[in-house]
Design a protein around this motif. Structure first.
Motif, PDB file in Angstrom:
ATOM      1  N   LYS A  33      22.430  16.787 -24.447  1.00  0.00           N
ATOM      2  CA  LYS A  33      22.657  15.953 -25.944  1.00  0.00           C
ATOM      3  C   LYS A  33      25.039  15.540 -25.751  1.00  0.00           C
ATOM      4  O   LYS A  33      24.519  14.440 -26.099  1.00  0.00           O
ATOM      5  N   ALA A  34      25.295  16.350 -25.159  1.00  0.00           N
ATOM      6  CA  ALA A  34      26.844  15.703 -24.934  1.00  0.00           C
ATOM      7  C   ALA A  34      26.902  14.750 -24.619  1.00  0.00           C
ATOM      8  O   ALA A  34      27.703  13.961 -24.719  1.00  0.00           O
ATOM      9  N   PHE A  35      26.005  14.903 -23.560  1.00  0.00           N
ATOM     10  CA  PHE A  35      26.065  12.881 -22.870  1.00  0.00           C
ATOM     11  C   PHE A  35      25.825  11.804 -23.139  1.00  0.00           C
ATOM     12  O   PHE A  35      26.938  11.114 -23.150  1.00  0.00           O
ATOM     13  N   LYS A  36      25.043  12.369 -24.225  1.00  0.00           N
ATOM     14  CA  LYS A  36      24.219  10.859 -24.976  1.00  0.00           C
ATOM     15  C   LYS A  36      25.293  11.142 -25.923  1.00  0.00           C
ATOM     16  O   LYS A  36      26.080   9.069 -26.444  1.00  0.00           O
ATOM     17  N   GLU A  37      26.908  11.446 -26.390  1.00  0.00           N
ATOM     18  CA  GLU A  37      27.091  11.263 -27.276  1.00  0.00           C
ATOM     19  C   GLU A  37      28.331  10.864 -26.785  1.00  0.00           C
ATOM     20  O   GLU A  37      29.182   9.993 -26.808  1.00  0.00           O
ATOM     21  N   CYS A  38      28.458  11.298 -25.625  1.00  0.00           N
ATOM     22  CA  CYS A  38      30.197  10.378 -24.986  1.00  0.00           C
ATOM     23  C   CYS A  38      29.783   9.365 -24.874  1.00  0.00           C
ATOM     24  O   CYS A  38      30.917   8.122 -24.074  1.00  0.00           O
ATOM     25  N   THR A  43      35.275   4.863 -24.649  1.00  0.00           N
ATOM     26  CA  THR A  43      36.049   5.333 -23.360  1.00  0.00           C
ATOM     27  C   THR A  43      35.654   6.909 -22.732  1.00  0.00           C
ATOM     28  O   THR A  43      36.355   6.215 -21.335  1.00  0.00           O
ATOM     29  N   THR A  44      35.149   7.292 -23.440  1.00  0.00           N
ATOM     30  CA  THR A  44      33.984   8.113 -22.403  1.00  0.00           C
ATOM     31  C   THR A  44      32.731   7.327 -21.813  1.00  0.00           C
ATOM     32  O   THR A  44      32.218   8.371 -21.042  1.00  0.00           O
ATOM     33  N   ARG A  45      32.033   6.290 -22.055  1.00  0.00           N
ATOM     34  CA  ARG A  45      30.954   6.061 -21.434  1.00  0.00           C
ATOM     35  C   ARG A  45      31.008   5.506 -19.596  1.00  0.00           C
ATOM     36  O   ARG A  45      31.806   5.213 -19.150  1.00  0.00           O
ATOM     37  N   ILE A  46      30.243   5.993 -18.809  1.00  0.00           N
ATOM     38  CA  ILE A  46      30.243   6.007 -17.754  1.00  0.00           C
ATOM     39  C   ILE A  46      28.292   5.755 -16.741  1.00  0.00           C
ATOM     40  O   ILE A  46      28.226   5.210 -17.838  1.00  0.00           O
ATOM     41  N   ASP A  47      28.586   4.003 -15.969  1.00  0.00           N
ATOM     42  CA  ASP A  47      27.946   4.329 -14.947  1.00  0.00           C
ATOM     43  C   ASP A  47      26.978   4.953 -14.254  1.00  0.00           C
ATOM     44  O   ASP A  47      27.900   5.525 -13.440  1.00  0.00           O
ATOM     45  N   LYS A  48      26.107   5.421 -14.592  1.00  0.00           N
ATOM     46  CA  LYS A  48      25.466   6.602 -14.229  1.00  0.00           C
ATOM     47  C   LYS A  48      25.048   5.731 -12.613  1.00  0.00           C
ATOM     48  O   LYS A  48      24.862   7.029 -12.036  1.00  0.00           O
ATOM     49  N   GLN A  49      24.899   5.131 -12.694  1.00  0.00           N
ATOM     50  CA  GLN A  49      24.728   4.471 -11.122  1.00  0.00           C
ATOM     51  C   GLN A  49      25.943   4.438 -10.532  1.00  0.00           C
ATOM     52  O   GLN A  49      25.478   4.948  -9.117  1.00  0.00           O
ATOM     53  N   ALA A  50      27.123   4.917 -10.706  1.00  0.00           N
ATOM     54  CA  ALA A  50      28.071   4.947  -9.931  1.00  0.00           C
ATOM     55  C   ALA A  50      28.647   6.229  -9.495  1.00  0.00           C
ATOM     56  O   ALA A  50      28.546   6.311  -8.788  1.00  0.00           O
ATOM     57  N   ASN A  65      37.185   6.300 -15.798  1.00  0.00           N
ATOM     58  CA  ASN A  65      37.491   7.467 -16.719  1.00  0.00           C
ATOM     59  C   ASN A  65      36.111   8.412 -16.910  1.00  0.00           C
ATOM     60  O   ASN A  65      35.646   8.933 -17.784  1.00  0.00           O
ATOM     61  N   TYR A  66      36.096   8.937 -15.251  1.00  0.00           N
ATOM     62  CA  TYR A  66      35.402   9.868 -15.044  1.00  0.00           C
ATOM     63  C   TYR A  66      35.924  11.199 -15.847  1.00  0.00           C
ATOM     64  O   TYR A  66      35.313  12.064 -15.972  1.00  0.00           O
ATOM     65  N   GLY A  67      37.243  11.349 -15.492  1.00  0.00           N
ATOM     66  CA  GLY A  67      38.153  12.429 -15.981  1.00  0.00           C
ATOM     67  C   GLY A  67      37.554  12.309 -18.268  1.00  0.00           C
ATOM     68  O   GLY A  67      36.742  13.747 -18.134  1.00  0.00           O
ATOM     69  N   GLU A  68      37.727  11.731 -18.300  1.00  0.00           N
ATOM     70  CA  GLU A  68      37.955  10.724 -19.865  1.00  0.00           C
ATOM     71  C   GLU A  68      36.237  11.702 -19.999  1.00  0.00           C
ATOM     72  O   GLU A  68      35.557  12.159 -20.825  1.00  0.00           O
ATOM     73  N   HIS A  69      34.938  11.134 -19.375  1.00  0.00           N
ATOM     74  CA  HIS A  69      34.309  11.214 -19.519  1.00  0.00           C
ATOM     75  C   HIS A  69      33.623  12.562 -19.077  1.00  0.00           C
ATOM     76  O   HIS A  69      32.760  13.281 -20.463  1.00  0.00           O
ATOM     77  N   LEU A  70      34.252  13.559 -18.501  1.00  0.00           N
ATOM     78  CA  LEU A  70      33.789  15.164 -18.290  1.00  0.00           C
ATOM     79  C   LEU A  70      34.151  15.897 -19.958  1.00  0.00           C
ATOM     80  O   LEU A  70      34.002  16.554 -20.038  1.00  0.00           O
ATOM     81  N   LEU A  71      35.582  15.497 -19.982  1.00  0.00           N
ATOM     82  CA  LEU A  71      36.470  16.034 -20.624  1.00  0.00           C
ATOM     83  C   LEU A  71      35.429  15.779 -22.415  1.00  0.00           C
ATOM     84  O   LEU A  71      35.694  16.943 -22.507  1.00  0.00           O
ATOM     85  N   CYS A  72      34.724  15.055 -22.551  1.00  0.00           N
ATOM     86  CA  CYS A  72      34.017  14.944 -23.624  1.00  0.00           C
ATOM     87  C   CYS A  72      32.589  15.637 -23.295  1.00  0.00           C
ATOM     88  O   CYS A  72      33.030  16.446 -24.547  1.00  0.00           O
ATOM     89  N   ILE A  73      32.344  15.804 -22.699  1.00  0.00           N
ATOM     90  CA  ILE A  73      31.171  16.327 -22.496  1.00  0.00           C
ATOM     91  C   ILE A  73      31.723  18.228 -22.806  1.00  0.00           C
ATOM     92  O   ILE A  73      31.030  18.982 -22.994  1.00  0.00           O
TER      93      ILE A  73
END
Length: 135
Positions: A33-38, A43-50, A65-73
């Motif tokens: 759920k957190a992943f979907k929200e992020c 700012t926190t969206r990442i490319d899943k394939q990357a 932005n991987y750090g922002e993404h993980l922090l969001c989750i």
């Protein structure tokens, strides 16, 4: 008559227990759920394939932005507080639940819950540590 009363009491208890369990699960934010929200936030969206390529060691670096993404989750799931500090109690529960008997919970807690220079680095450290230790 006693059977009907007993049946009603059992049914009522089952309903109450089920309701409490359902209520508890609704308040809990899962990593999915957190992943979907992020992913909804630019700012926190990442490319899943990357990320998949990085984990397979097909590329050398994560998205910028991987750090922002993980922090969001980790904030959404309660592992990291709004202040950017790892919630030791939440982390300890996860480690205790998932650790192998040969793994020292306190050592893992110190390693994975270590504060870094900024909250994004703390989130990256937490993620790497949990992954490295199969937690």
């Amino acid at each position: 008559m006693k059977f009907v009363v007993l049946f009603c009491v059992v049914l009522l208890l089952a309903t109450v227990v089920s309701s409490k369990k359902h209520h508890k699960n609704n308040n809990e934010v899962t990593p999915k759920k957190a992943f979907k929200e992020c992913q909804k936030n630019a700012t926190t969206r990442i490319d899943k394939q990357a990320v998949k390529k990085y984990k397979k060691k097909e590329v050398d670096s994560m998205p910028q932005n991987y750090g922002e993404h993980l922090l969001c989750i980790y904030k959404a799931t309660g592992y990291i507080g709004e202040d950017g500090v790892v919630n030791q109690d939440v982390l300890k529960k996860k480690i205790t639940k998932k650790a192998q008997p040969s793994q020292n919970v306190d050592t893992l807690l110190q390693e994975c819950g270590a504060a870094k220079a900024d909250p994004k680095q703390t989130a990256i450290n937490l993620d790497s540590c949990l992954t490295k230790n199969n937690l």
